[in-house]
Design a protein around this motif. Structure first.
Motif, PDB file in Angstrom:
ATOM      1  N   PHE A  69       0.854  -1.384   0.016  1.00 41.72           N
ATOM      2  CA  PHE A  69       0.024  -0.101   0.030  1.00 41.72           C
ATOM      3  C   PHE A  69       0.846   1.147  -0.028  1.00 41.72           C
ATOM      4  CE2 PHE A  69      -2.493   3.064   2.458  1.00 41.72           C
ATOM      5  CZ  PHE A  69      -3.742   3.329   1.407  1.00 41.72           C
ATOM      6  N   LYS A  70       1.871   1.329   0.808  1.00 43.48           N
ATOM      7  CA  LYS A  70       2.610   2.249   0.925  1.00 43.48           C
ATOM      8  C   LYS A  70       3.299   2.691  -0.408  1.00 43.48           C
ATOM      9  CE  LYS A  70       6.620   4.064   3.395  1.00 43.48           C
ATOM     10  NZ  LYS A  70       8.079   3.858   3.764  1.00 43.48           N
ATOM     11  N   ASP A  71       3.649   1.495  -1.396  1.00 42.99           N
ATOM     12  CA  ASP A  71       4.533   1.705  -2.390  1.00 42.99           C
ATOM     13  C   ASP A  71       3.394   2.286  -3.345  1.00 42.99           C
ATOM     14  OD1 ASP A  71       6.951   0.915  -1.304  1.00 42.99           O
ATOM     15  OD2 ASP A  71       7.114  -0.945  -2.389  1.00 42.99           O
ATOM     16  N   ALA A  72       2.235   1.740  -3.181  1.00 44.87           N
ATOM     17  CA  ALA A  72       1.152   2.201  -4.181  1.00 44.87           C
ATOM     18  C   ALA A  72       0.921   3.629  -4.043  1.00 44.87           C
ATOM     19  CB  ALA A  72      -0.044   1.212  -3.848  1.00 44.87           C
ATOM     20  N   LEU A  73       0.974   4.071  -2.847  1.00 42.11           N
ATOM     21  CA  LEU A  73       0.851   5.643  -2.564  1.00 42.11           C
ATOM     22  C   LEU A  73       1.877   6.363  -3.253  1.00 42.11           C
ATOM     23  CD1 LEU A  73      -0.432   5.675   1.240  1.00 42.11           C
ATOM     24  CD2 LEU A  73      -1.876   6.137  -0.677  1.00 42.11           C
ATOM     25  N   GLU A  74       2.983   5.774  -2.793  1.00 43.57           N
ATOM     26  CA  GLU A  74       4.086   6.740  -3.593  1.00 43.57           C
ATOM     27  C   GLU A  74       4.229   6.434  -5.112  1.00 43.57           C
ATOM     28  OE1 GLU A  74       7.412   4.789  -1.544  1.00 43.57           O
ATOM     29  OE2 GLU A  74       7.122   6.020   0.363  1.00 43.57           O
ATOM     30  N   ASN A  75       3.467   5.542  -5.863  1.00 44.51           N
ATOM     31  CA  ASN A  75       3.465   5.325  -7.047  1.00 44.51           C
ATOM     32  C   ASN A  75       2.228   6.432  -7.426  1.00 44.51           C
ATOM     33  OD1 ASN A  75       3.714   3.905  -9.777  1.00 44.51           O
ATOM     34  ND2 ASN A  75       1.609   3.179  -9.346  1.00 44.51           N
ATOM     35  N   TYR A  76       1.223   6.426  -6.980  1.00 43.92           N
ATOM     36  CA  TYR A  76       0.225   7.469  -7.178  1.00 43.92           C
ATOM     37  C   TYR A  76       0.866   8.875  -7.060  1.00 43.92           C
ATOM     38  CZ  TYR A  76      -4.354   9.760  -6.558  1.00 43.92           C
ATOM     39  OH  TYR A  76      -5.353  10.681  -6.571  1.00 43.92           O
ATOM     40  N   TYR A  77       1.516   8.954  -6.101  1.00 47.68           N
ATOM     41  CA  TYR A  77       2.193  10.489  -5.924  1.00 47.68           C
ATOM     42  C   TYR A  77       2.840  10.843  -7.180  1.00 47.68           C
ATOM     43  CZ  TYR A  77       4.956  14.477  -4.329  1.00 47.68           C
ATOM     44  OH  TYR A  77       5.517  15.653  -4.408  1.00 47.68           O
ATOM     45  N   SER A  78       3.802   9.703  -7.653  1.00 46.16           N
ATOM     46  CA  SER A  78       4.872  10.193  -8.695  1.00 46.16           C
ATOM     47  C   SER A  78       4.184  10.311 -10.052  1.00 46.16           C
ATOM     48  CB  SER A  78       6.088   9.180  -8.666  1.00 46.16           C
ATOM     49  OG  SER A  78       5.464   7.851  -9.093  1.00 46.16           O
ATOM     50  N   LYS A  79       2.811   9.272 -10.251  1.00 47.54           N
ATOM     51  CA  LYS A  79       2.432   9.410 -11.554  1.00 47.54           C
ATOM     52  C   LYS A  79       1.232  10.491 -11.559  1.00 47.54           C
ATOM     53  CE  LYS A  79       3.411   4.960 -12.669  1.00 47.54           C
ATOM     54  NZ  LYS A  79       3.257   3.314 -13.089  1.00 47.54           N
ATOM     55  N   LEU A  80       0.570  10.918 -10.504  1.00 46.83           N
ATOM     56  CA  LEU A  80      -0.550  11.678 -10.686  1.00 46.83           C
ATOM     57  C   LEU A  80      -0.530  13.030  -9.907  1.00 46.83           C
ATOM     58  CD1 LEU A  80      -3.142   8.812 -10.509  1.00 46.83           C
ATOM     59  CD2 LEU A  80      -2.450  10.101 -12.669  1.00 46.83           C
ATOM     60  N   SER A  81      -0.099  12.615  -8.462  1.00 45.47           N
ATOM     61  CA  SER A  81      -0.397  14.066  -7.632  1.00 45.47           C
ATOM     62  C   SER A  81       0.677  14.803  -7.792  1.00 45.47           C
ATOM     63  CB  SER A  81      -0.089  13.483  -6.139  1.00 45.47           C
ATOM     64  OG  SER A  81      -1.635  12.739  -6.058  1.00 45.47           O
ATOM     65  N   ALA A  82       1.986  14.419  -7.920  1.00 43.21           N
ATOM     66  CA  ALA A  82       3.057  15.385  -8.409  1.00 43.21           C
ATOM     67  C   ALA A  82       3.018  16.401  -9.464  1.00 43.21           C
ATOM     68  CB  ALA A  82       4.394  14.726  -8.629  1.00 43.21           C
ATOM     69  N   GLN A  83       2.269  15.926 -10.347  1.00 49.39           N
ATOM     70  CA  GLN A  83       1.867  16.884 -11.635  1.00 49.39           C
ATOM     71  C   GLN A  83       1.043  17.842 -11.037  1.00 49.39           C
ATOM     72  OE1 GLN A  83      -0.171  14.324 -14.137  1.00 49.39           O
ATOM     73  NE2 GLN A  83       1.717  12.968 -14.466  1.00 49.39           N
ATOM     74  N   LYS A  84      -0.042  18.033 -10.208  1.00 45.61           N
ATOM     75  CA  LYS A  84      -0.887  18.757  -9.523  1.00 45.61           C
ATOM     76  C   LYS A  84       0.111  20.082  -8.713  1.00 45.61           C
ATOM     77  CE  LYS A  84      -5.090  17.499 -10.175  1.00 45.61           C
ATOM     78  NZ  LYS A  84      -5.862  18.335 -11.065  1.00 45.61           N
ATOM     79  N   LEU A  85       0.992  19.384  -8.179  1.00 44.79           N
ATOM     80  CA  LEU A  85       1.909  20.430  -7.470  1.00 44.79           C
ATOM     81  C   LEU A  85       2.747  21.132  -8.514  1.00 44.79           C
ATOM     82  CD1 LEU A  85       3.042  18.255  -4.369  1.00 44.79           C
ATOM     83  CD2 LEU A  85       1.225  20.149  -4.487  1.00 44.79           C
ATOM     84  N   THR A  86       3.193  20.301  -9.511  1.00 43.70           N
ATOM     85  CA  THR A  86       4.004  21.086 -10.611  1.00 43.70           C
ATOM     86  C   THR A  86       3.252  22.272 -11.271  1.00 43.70           C
ATOM     87  OG1 THR A  86       5.432  18.979 -10.782  1.00 43.70           O
ATOM     88  CG2 THR A  86       5.513  20.485 -12.493  1.00 43.70           C
ATOM     89  N   ILE A  87       1.917  21.993 -11.438  1.00 37.01           N
ATOM     90  CA  ILE A  87       1.178  22.958 -12.197  1.00 37.01           C
ATOM     91  C   ILE A  87       0.967  24.075 -11.363  1.00 37.01           C
ATOM     92  CG2 ILE A  87      -1.156  23.491 -12.696  1.00 37.01           C
ATOM     93  CD1 ILE A  87      -1.636  20.496 -13.507  1.00 37.01           C
ATOM     94  N   LEU A  88       0.998  23.979  -9.827  1.00 39.15           N
ATOM     95  CA  LEU A  88       0.919  25.266  -9.066  1.00 39.15           C
ATOM     96  C   LEU A  88       2.296  25.932  -8.968  1.00 39.15           C
ATOM     97  CD1 LEU A  88      -1.085  23.848  -5.643  1.00 39.15           C
ATOM     98  CD2 LEU A  88      -1.821  25.634  -7.418  1.00 39.15           C
ATOM     99  N   LYS A  89       3.398  25.185  -8.963  1.00 37.82           N
ATOM    100  CA  LYS A  89       4.597  25.858  -8.881  1.00 37.82           C
ATOM    101  C   LYS A  89       5.004  26.679 -10.162  1.00 37.82           C
ATOM    102  CE  LYS A  89       9.313  24.829  -7.742  1.00 37.82           C
ATOM    103  NZ  LYS A  89      10.487  23.873  -7.409  1.00 37.82           N
ATOM    104  N   ASN A  90       4.557  26.096 -11.497  1.00 39.74           N
ATOM    105  CA  ASN A  90       4.899  26.472 -12.541  1.00 39.74           C
ATOM    106  C   ASN A  90       4.058  27.426 -13.028  1.00 39.74           C
ATOM    107  OD1 ASN A  90       7.286  24.914 -12.689  1.00 39.74           O
ATOM    108  ND2 ASN A  90       6.282  23.361 -14.098  1.00 39.74           N
ATOM    109  N   ASN A  91       2.653  27.720 -12.631  1.00 41.78           N
ATOM    110  CA  ASN A  91       1.827  29.019 -13.002  1.00 41.78           C
ATOM    111  C   ASN A  91       1.470  29.657 -11.768  1.00 41.78           C
ATOM    112  OD1 ASN A  91       1.165  27.821 -15.727  1.00 41.78           O
ATOM    113  ND2 ASN A  91       1.457  25.822 -14.707  1.00 41.78           N
TER     114      ASN A  91
END
Length: 186
Positions: free
Chosen positions: A55-77
């Motif tokens: 589960f922990k690895d699945a959460l980290e996978n979710y972060y790297s594939k989906l959630s990190a993009q959201k944070l990048t959108i905020l940071k880059n815009n």
């Protein structure tokens, strides 16, 4: 002679992520994980130690594939534009699963603090990113409110939105909700 282990770790984590996302940590059995990942129990325990390790690895996978993009959108815009872009993908649809991190927040009592902190850290980063964008929006003259209060409101909204979408599949309703939230940033 033992057969070599054949599996694609990315596919295993994607499969685990999907079933946890759909059913929650507590709602998934080891038998279901074996079925969905294609791993046998022995390999699963060897790779991940236990269900929570996967589960922990699945959460980290979710972060790297989906959630990190959201944070990048905020940071880059910077400013209000970044917040608007952040919410562009918030659309209800049939079989809407919400956010794996929001779903996990409800299961705090079933996972270790270390695993729970993955989700907590993400939402802390969302709030901090929102504060930065709101501060920029204030400097741009696009926002006059309290930065911290609005960032906390947005963070709380995100959780509620993901729960609401589980029983409301109306794309139009999701757009109305997001438009209303963004209208509060003035």
């Amino acid at each position: 002679m033992a057969r070599p282990v054949e599996y694609d770790l990315n596919k295993v984590l994607d499969s685990a992520m999907e079933i946890f996302w759909q059913k929650g940590y507590e709602g998934v059995s080891m038998a279901e994980l074996v079925l969905h990942t294609g791993l046998n129990r022995r390999t699963m325990y060897s790779l991940f130690k236990d269900k929570e390790g996967l589960f922990k690895d699945a959460l980290e996978n979710y972060y790297s594939k989906l959630s990190a993009q959201k944070l990048t959108i905020l940071k880059n815009n910077p400013g209000k534009k970044g917040i608007e872009l952040f919410f562009q993908s918030f659309i209800f649809k049939k079989d809407f699963k919400g956010c794996l991190f929001s779903n996990t927040m409800r299961e705090k009592d079933f996972v270790s603090e270390e695993t729970y902190n993955i989700t907590k850290e993400y939402f802390n980063n969302v709030r901090l990113g929102m504060e930065e964008n709101l501060t920029q929006a204030k400097e741009d003259g696009d926002f006059t409110g309290d930065v911290k209060a609005m960032a906390l409101t947005i963070e709380t909204f995100i959780h509620g939105f993901h729960v609401h979408g589980k029983y409301n599949s109306s794309k139009e309703d999701s757009q109305i909700i997001i438009k209303n939230l963004l209208s509060m940033i003035r």
